[in-house]
Design an enzyme around this catalytic site. Structure first.
Site, PDB file in Angstrom:
ATOM      1  N   GLY A   1      48.640  43.970  32.696  1.00  0.00           N
ATOM      2  CA  GLY A   1      49.566  44.937  32.107  1.00  0.00           C
ATOM      3  C   GLY A   1      49.371  46.189  33.156  1.00  0.00           C
TER       4      GLY A   1
ATOM      5  CB  SER B   1      53.536  47.556  35.401  1.00  0.00           C
ATOM      6  OG  SER B   1      54.042  46.308  35.596  1.00  0.00           O
TER       7      SER B   1
ATOM      8  CD  GLU C   1      43.220  38.591  28.149  1.00  0.00           C
ATOM      9  OE1 GLU C   1      43.978  38.171  28.979  1.00  0.00           O
ATOM     10  OE2 GLU C   1      43.406  39.333  26.923  1.00  0.00           O
TER      11      GLU C   1
ATOM     12  CG  HIS D   1      51.242  41.846  28.608  1.00  0.00           C
ATOM     13  ND1 HIS D   1      50.621  40.884  27.778  1.00  0.00           N
ATOM     14  CD2 HIS D   1      50.586  41.664  29.987  1.00  0.00           C
ATOM     15  CE1 HIS D   1      49.503  40.315  28.583  1.00  0.00           C
ATOM     16  NE2 HIS D   1      49.456  40.926  29.557  1.00  0.00           N
ATOM     17  N   GLY D   2      54.096  45.163  29.110  1.00  0.00           N
ATOM     18  CA  GLY D   2      55.382  45.779  28.759  1.00  0.00           C
ATOM     19  C   GLY D   2      55.820  47.039  29.346  1.00  0.00           C
TER      20      GLY D   2
ATOM     21  CG  ASP E   1      44.685  34.923  26.873  1.00  0.00           C
ATOM     22  OD1 ASP E   1      43.673  35.067  26.396  1.00  0.00           O
ATOM     23  OD2 ASP E   1      45.651  35.737  26.711  1.00  0.00           O
TER      24      ASP E   1
ATOM     25  CG  ASP F   1      50.540  35.971  33.553  1.00  0.00           C
ATOM     26  OD1 ASP F   1      49.478  36.162  33.150  1.00  0.00           O
ATOM     27  OD2 ASP F   1      51.455  36.644  33.421  1.00  0.00           O
TER      28      ASP F   1
ATOM     29  CG  ASP G   1      56.765  40.336  34.591  1.00  0.00           C
ATOM     30  OD1 ASP G   1      57.533  40.576  35.606  1.00  0.00           O
ATOM     31  OD2 ASP G   1      56.501  39.785  33.668  1.00  0.00           O
ATOM     32  CB  THR G   2      56.484  46.102  33.366  1.00  0.00           C
ATOM     33  OG1 THR G   2      56.339  45.477  32.138  1.00  0.00           O
ATOM     34  CG2 THR G   2      57.591  47.464  33.030  1.00  0.00           C
TER      35      THR G   2
HETATM   36 ZN   LIG Z   1      48.915  39.639  31.014  1.00  0.00          ZN
END
Ligand SMILES: [Zn+2]
Length: 360
Positions: free
Chosen positions: A233, A235, A142, A198-199, A105, A83, A277-278
């Site tokens: 991102g 989630s 990306e 993200h997050g 990326d 990733d 991921d989150t």
């Molecule tokens: Zn990512």
């Protein structure tokens, strides 16, 4: 043994119209929970590790752990993906440790926080694609910078993410540029920017088309019908998990993620890999909090980790079912890396570019 490349897996997904969640791991418990979920519903899996995960667990530990999971679940095609690789060396060393796919990326410079020029992105992504394809491994590139369309900034996660704010233009992948990028780099999958970040703090309200630009996915898919698109991102930050986290002493401000129905809409328009991921982190952390709050004398880590694994397994299973991944593992006959390399050399896996709407 069923170590599969991203390219083969996503080709299968495209043929049958499903998407594949890509779950991040850092430790054994996450690996076990993801594979248990996959085995329970016959889903192929993408397990991905970031640079942060590689330094947390160590490359050797990660590699042996994936070997073990593969041995335990030989019936499940397993793609091990890097990733957000930030430079050639990160990608090359990942392949050396058994990754069958890498993300280069190049939307950010090697510092992983400054937006890069388009030409530099093309150059480095092309170099990594050449290198990876020689051994049959796959490459995700990306284009566009991941970040919020609400405030123009990216969220730093695992030391990765644009710093400060960037222009609205950079936050939305340009469809015509995407055609040029795929043609020039020969990537197997393309991550695009359309308002996800993200997050946990993706949106300050339930997202609509203004802040989650699903139309960009549709426009790019129309021009690149044969390119596998990737949503980062993605989630959903489910309300019940936020509530559970806060019920047991957490202090997470109200937030909104990417609704599952929007991802399903993306899957109808070429999205084949969905990074999550989150949600996995939150599912486990909420379970930790519950045990810590309800059983204050508990000190056996397994008593924390087992319910956390149960919660993660349930989440992964939901996504496999929702994205249509379930039921496909047994239908895939895994092609080994040397044969994939031969196909790249023969030009059989070059991206097939659709028509551009404007003259190139
Ligand atoms: Zn990512």
């Amino acid at each position: 043994m069923a170590r599969i490349t991203l390219r083969q897996l996503l080709d299968h997904a495209a043929e049958r119209g499903y998407g594949v969640p890509a779950f991040n791991i850092n430790n054994m418990e996450q690996g076990l929970a993801i594979m248990e979920a996959a085995a329970a519903c016959d889903a192929p899996v993408i397990i991905q590790a970031s640079r942060g995960a590689r330094s947390y667990a160590n490359d050797i530990m990660l590699a042996k752990m994936i070997d073990a999971l593969e041995e335990m679940y030989p019936q499940i095609p397993l793609c091990l993906h890097l990733d957000h690789g930030n430079e050639e060396a990160t990608c090359a060393t990942a392949i050396r440790y058994g990754f069958t796919s890498v993300m280069m990326d190049g939307s950010l410079k090697a510092d992983a926080k400054t937006a890069a020029d388009y030409d530099d992105n093309v150059d480095i992504t092309r170099r990594v694609a050449d290198m990876a394809h020689w051994v049959g491994a796959s490459v995700e590139g990306e284009l566009g910078v991941l970040g919020s369309l609400e405030h123009g900034g990216g969220e730093q996660e695992d030391g990765h993410g644009v710093e400060g704010t960037v222009s609205h233009d950079q936050l939305l992948t340009d469809p015509d540029q995407a055609v040029d990028f795929v043609r020039a780099t020969k990537v197997d999958a393309l991550a695009i920017a359309m308002g996800t970040s993200h997050g946990a703090y993706k949106f300050t309200r339930k997202p609509d088309g203004e802040i989650l630009a699903m139309r960009v996915v549709e426009e790019i898919h129309a021009r690149l019908p044969n390119t596998h698109l990737v949503m980062h991102g993605s989630s959903s930050v489910p309300q019940p998990l936020q509530d559970m986290f806060n019920q047991y002493g957490g202090e997470m401000p109200q937030t909104w993620g990417v609704p599952v129905e929007e991802i399903v809409r993306g899957i109808k328009h070429g999205v084949r890999k969905v990074n999550i991921d989150t949600d996995c982190r939150l599912a486990m952390a909420a379970a930790f909090r519950k045990v810590a709050t309800q059983s204050k004398s508990e000190f056996d880590p397994r008593k924390f980790l087992k319910p956390a694994m149960d919660a993660l397994r349930e989440l992964c299973r939901d996504r496999f079912e929702q994205f249509g991944t379930a039921g496909n593992a047994a239908k895939i006959k895994v092609v080994a890396l040397p044969e994939m390399a031969r196909r790249y050399r023969a030009g059989a896996l070059d991206p097939q570019i659709g028509k551009m709407t404007q003259a190139a």
